[in-house]
Design a protein around this motif. Structure first.
Motif, PDB file in Angstrom:
ATOM      1  N   THR A  16      -4.029  -1.411   8.029  1.00  0.00           N
ATOM      2  CA  THR A  16      -5.223  -1.147   8.843  1.00  0.00           C
ATOM      3  C   THR A  16      -5.104  -1.819  10.203  1.00  0.00           C
ATOM      4  OG1 THR A  16      -6.597  -0.938   6.861  1.00  0.00           O
ATOM      5  CG2 THR A  16      -7.727  -1.418   8.936  1.00  0.00           C
ATOM      6  N   ARG A  17      -4.691  -3.061  10.197  1.00  0.00           N
ATOM      7  CA  ARG A  17      -4.522  -3.795  11.459  1.00  0.00           C
ATOM      8  C   ARG A  17      -3.414  -3.173  12.307  1.00  0.00           C
ATOM      9  NH1 ARG A  17      -2.161  -8.416  13.946  1.00  0.00           N
ATOM     10  NH2 ARG A  17      -3.695  -9.958  14.683  1.00  0.00           N
ATOM     11  N   LYS A  18      -2.327  -2.807  11.650  1.00  0.00           N
ATOM     12  CA  LYS A  18      -1.188  -2.222  12.366  1.00  0.00           C
ATOM     13  C   LYS A  18      -1.561  -0.887  13.020  1.00  0.00           C
ATOM     14  CE  LYS A  18       3.520  -0.476  11.397  1.00  0.00           C
ATOM     15  NZ  LYS A  18       4.288  -1.314  12.328  1.00  0.00           N
ATOM     16  N   LEU A  54       3.452  -4.380   3.531  1.00  0.00           N
ATOM     17  CA  LEU A  54       2.082  -4.498   4.035  1.00  0.00           C
ATOM     18  C   LEU A  54       1.073  -4.022   2.996  1.00  0.00           C
ATOM     19  CD1 LEU A  54       2.383  -3.097   7.691  1.00  0.00           C
ATOM     20  CD2 LEU A  54       2.201  -5.498   7.002  1.00  0.00           C
ATOM     21  N   ASN A  55      -0.012  -4.778   2.858  1.00  0.00           N
ATOM     22  CA  ASN A  55      -1.093  -4.305   2.000  1.00  0.00           C
ATOM     23  C   ASN A  55      -2.023  -3.411   2.817  1.00  0.00           C
ATOM     24  OD1 ASN A  55      -2.801  -5.988   3.472  1.00  0.00           O
ATOM     25  ND2 ASN A  55      -3.271  -7.354   1.765  1.00  0.00           N
ATOM     26  N   LEU A  56      -3.155  -2.999   2.218  1.00  0.00           N
ATOM     27  CA  LEU A  56      -4.030  -2.049   2.912  1.00  0.00           C
ATOM     28  C   LEU A  56      -4.599  -2.656   4.193  1.00  0.00           C
ATOM     29  CD1 LEU A  56      -5.290   0.776   2.776  1.00  0.00           C
ATOM     30  CD2 LEU A  56      -7.228  -0.238   1.534  1.00  0.00           C
ATOM     31  N   ALA A  57      -4.979  -3.924   4.156  1.00  0.00           N
ATOM     32  CA  ALA A  57      -5.486  -4.574   5.372  1.00  0.00           C
ATOM     33  C   ALA A  57      -4.397  -4.682   6.428  1.00  0.00           C
ATOM     34  CB  ALA A  57      -6.047  -5.955   5.037  1.00  0.00           C
ATOM     35  N   GLU A  95       0.816  -1.221   0.000  1.00  0.00           N
ATOM     36  CA  GLU A  95       0.000   0.000   0.000  1.00  0.00           C
ATOM     37  C   GLU A  95       0.847   1.268   0.000  1.00  0.00           C
ATOM     38  OE1 GLU A  95      -3.157   1.925  -0.801  1.00  0.00           O
ATOM     39  OE2 GLU A  95      -3.217  -0.240  -0.551  1.00  0.00           O
ATOM     40  N   PHE A  96       1.951   1.252   0.734  1.00  0.00           N
ATOM     41  CA  PHE A  96       2.808   2.438   0.822  1.00  0.00           C
ATOM     42  C   PHE A  96       4.260   2.034   0.572  1.00  0.00           C
ATOM     43  CE2 PHE A  96      -0.698   3.294   3.913  1.00  0.00           C
ATOM     44  CZ  PHE A  96      -1.321   4.322   3.211  1.00  0.00           C
ATOM     45  N   ASP A  97       5.036   2.977   0.078  1.00  0.00           N
ATOM     46  CA  ASP A  97       6.452   2.713  -0.166  1.00  0.00           C
ATOM     47  C   ASP A  97       7.161   2.370   1.149  1.00  0.00           C
ATOM     48  OD1 ASP A  97       6.098   3.272  -2.829  1.00  0.00           O
ATOM     49  OD2 ASP A  97       6.795   5.347  -2.680  1.00  0.00           O
ATOM     50  N   GLY A  98       8.119   1.465   1.034  1.00  0.00           N
ATOM     51  CA  GLY A  98       8.944   1.133   2.180  1.00  0.00           C
ATOM     52  C   GLY A  98       8.437   0.001   3.038  1.00  0.00           C
ATOM     53  N   LEU A 131      -1.761 -19.597  -3.704  1.00  0.00           N
ATOM     54  CA  LEU A 131      -2.162 -19.113  -2.382  1.00  0.00           C
ATOM     55  C   LEU A 131      -0.989 -18.981  -1.413  1.00  0.00           C
ATOM     56  CD1 LEU A 131      -5.447 -21.160  -1.820  1.00  0.00           C
ATOM     57  CD2 LEU A 131      -5.248 -18.774  -2.517  1.00  0.00           C
ATOM     58  N   ASP A 132       0.221 -19.298  -1.867  1.00  0.00           N
ATOM     59  CA  ASP A 132       1.361 -19.314  -0.945  1.00  0.00           C
ATOM     60  C   ASP A 132       1.592 -17.955  -0.295  1.00  0.00           C
ATOM     61  OD1 ASP A 132       1.807 -21.969  -1.353  1.00  0.00           O
ATOM     62  OD2 ASP A 132       3.414 -21.704  -2.829  1.00  0.00           O
ATOM     63  N   ASP A 133       1.558 -16.888  -1.090  1.00  0.00           N
ATOM     64  CA  ASP A 133       1.790 -15.557  -0.533  1.00  0.00           C
ATOM     65  C   ASP A 133       0.703 -15.193   0.468  1.00  0.00           C
ATOM     66  OD1 ASP A 133       3.068 -12.875  -0.466  1.00  0.00           O
ATOM     67  OD2 ASP A 133       1.188 -12.250  -1.371  1.00  0.00           O
ATOM     68  N   LEU A 134      -0.534 -15.526   0.157  1.00  0.00           N
ATOM     69  CA  LEU A 134      -1.642 -15.270   1.069  1.00  0.00           C
ATOM     70  C   LEU A 134      -1.423 -15.988   2.394  1.00  0.00           C
ATOM     71  CD1 LEU A 134      -4.629 -14.085   1.288  1.00  0.00           C
ATOM     72  CD2 LEU A 134      -5.347 -16.414   0.768  1.00  0.00           C
ATOM     73  N   LEU A 135      -1.032 -17.250   2.321  1.00  0.00           N
ATOM     74  CA  LEU A 135      -0.813 -18.035   3.533  1.00  0.00           C
ATOM     75  C   LEU A 135       0.360 -17.484   4.339  1.00  0.00           C
ATOM     76  CD1 LEU A 135      -1.348 -21.619   2.066  1.00  0.00           C
ATOM     77  CD2 LEU A 135      -2.981 -20.246   3.373  1.00  0.00           C
ATOM     78  N   ASP A 136       1.406 -17.036   3.646  1.00  0.00           N
ATOM     79  CA  ASP A 136       2.539 -16.424   4.349  1.00  0.00           C
ATOM     80  C   ASP A 136       2.072 -15.215   5.159  1.00  0.00           C
ATOM     81  OD1 ASP A 136       4.261 -18.256   3.233  1.00  0.00           O
ATOM     82  OD2 ASP A 136       4.976 -16.905   1.649  1.00  0.00           O
ATOM     83  N   ARG A 137       1.245 -14.384   4.556  1.00  0.00           N
ATOM     84  CA  ARG A 137       0.779 -13.162   5.213  1.00  0.00           C
ATOM     85  C   ARG A 137      -0.137 -13.485   6.391  1.00  0.00           C
ATOM     86  NH1 ARG A 137       0.961  -8.332   1.706  1.00  0.00           N
ATOM     87  NH2 ARG A 137       2.134  -8.845  -0.177  1.00  0.00           N
TER      88      ARG A 137
END
Length: 376
Positions: A291-293, A285-288, A279-282, A325-331
């Motif tokens: 959001t959680r963070k 993390l995606n938007l969710a 979602e942001f440079d650096g 789905l590997d990346d999803l499961l990693d996250r």
């Protein structure tokens, strides 16, 4: 099944089968059915075909179902007489049967409560005489108003309509509610500077633009029990403005989300077109994840899960190949977010969750919109 395939299947089942909790509601696994507009409810009434549609997906392993968008009880809320409404005796009776069927199948369900605002055009059903209203009477991409800027009375009526719908949801047996604050619809029209040009307390900086949404959340929170979950869906992108952004930095996003969390949001549903995009440079993390963070609240991710093509392509009649789905499961494993919403894959295959939870990946099929002939 090879040892590698067996290991992958076991990993997917272990990660996705974990329960999740949203304000006391235990969702039996991490899979959510994303809200998808269907227009299969004549006169706004969900019938037995809609009952079957949701019941089948709950029976096949979806932990939490978010219904298609349902219009709240405000004349300007919608633009179709076939989109279900969440007000009216017959409409609510139909939704009560949907909730009962989902519970009988072991799932949980929340209605998505919706007001489209300036997306509506004058003369459209279900209430043709109702005007198009929004924060400034502007549609996306317009420089001059073509609708009516909402008055204080309009604001109060819409806030009340959301609260009444939430109270009805609890009364007829739903497990919570989701407020649609994404994709350029009414609540999002207030959040985004591109459509909110107000100079009163509801316009200006990001916190002021959040005031209307926060007042809806607070009214909903007041109308339901303390342990009745309130989910808020939001997005950066808008209809016809896919590069739009509410926030350019984590700090700007925090300024928007903090008042919503304080008003009573229990979980956020962060809508993106591709969940794997940072979602942001650096940061990865995606938007969710952000959001959680930033809020500490449970977060739902969404966006082309299990596929490699953007859902916008589905509106153009185009399919999508299967994605891993590997990346999803990693996250999920590192708790970037809490739950995963799936749209097109579940629309096409009501047994998608069951197959994934059982590791039957070889039975999954690419998304083919031409296969969607009826509500099933």
């Amino acid at each position: 099944m090879t040892d590698i395939a067996s290991e992958a299947a076991s990993r997917a089942a272990g990660i996705l089968s974990r329960p999740a909790v949203i304000n006391g509601l235990t969702v039996p696994n991490r899979l959510v059915m994303a809200p998808m507009t269907r227009q299969f409810s004549p006169d706004g009434i969900p019938g037995e075909d809609v009952v079957s549609y949701y019941g089948r997906r709950a029976a096949a392993g979806v932990g939490l179902i978010v219904t298609e968008g349902t219009y709240v009880g405000h004349p300007s809320a919608g633009q179709s007489d076939r989109v279900p409404r969440f007000h009216g005796e017959e409409q609510l009776a139909g939704w009560a049967r949907v909730a009962e069927a989902v519970h009988a199948a072991g799932g949980t369900i929340v209605p998505q409560l919706w007001h489209i605002g300036m997306v509506r055009k004058q003369g459209e059903p279900p209430f043709p005489e109702a005007p198009a209203v929004g924060p400034s009477g502007l549609r996306i991409g317009e420089s001059e108003p073509t609708g009516r800027a909402m008055t204080r009375q309009d604001l109060d009526e819409v806030i009340g309509a959301f609260a009444e719908a939430a109270a009805a949801a609890e009364r007829i047996g739903f497990d919570g509610v989701e407020l649609h604050g994404a994709h350029g619809y009414l609540i999002d029209q207030f959040l985004w500077a591109g459509t909110n040009r107000r100079t009163d307390a509801y316009g200006g900086d990001p916190v002021a633009r959040t005031r209307f949404a926060a007042e809806i959340v607070a009214a909903v929170r007041e109308a339901v029990s303390p342990d009745f979950p309130v989910i808020f869906r939001y997005s950066q992108w808008k209809q016809d403005a896919y590069d739009a952004r509410l926030a350019e930095t984590p700090e700007e996003l925090e300024a928007i989300l903090t008042p919503l969390a304080a008003a009573g949001v229990d979980a956020f549903h962060a809508s993106t077109r591709r969940y794997w995009i940072p979602e942001f440079d650096g940061s990865d993390l995606n938007l969710a994840g952000w959001t959680r963070k930033l809020t500490g609240k449970p977060a739902i991710t969404v966006g082309s899960v299990g596929l490699n093509g953007d859902f916008i392509e589905a509106f153009q009649g185009r399919g999508a190949e299967l994605g891993g789905l590997d990346d999803l499961l990693d996250r999920l494993e590192r708790d970037e977010f809490d739950l995963v919403a799936v749209g097109r894959a579940l629309l096409q295959d009501p047994h998608w969750a069951q197959k994934v939870l059982a590791g039957r990946f070889d039975e999954l099929a690419p998304y083919d919109p031409s296969s969607l002939r009826t509500l099933s």
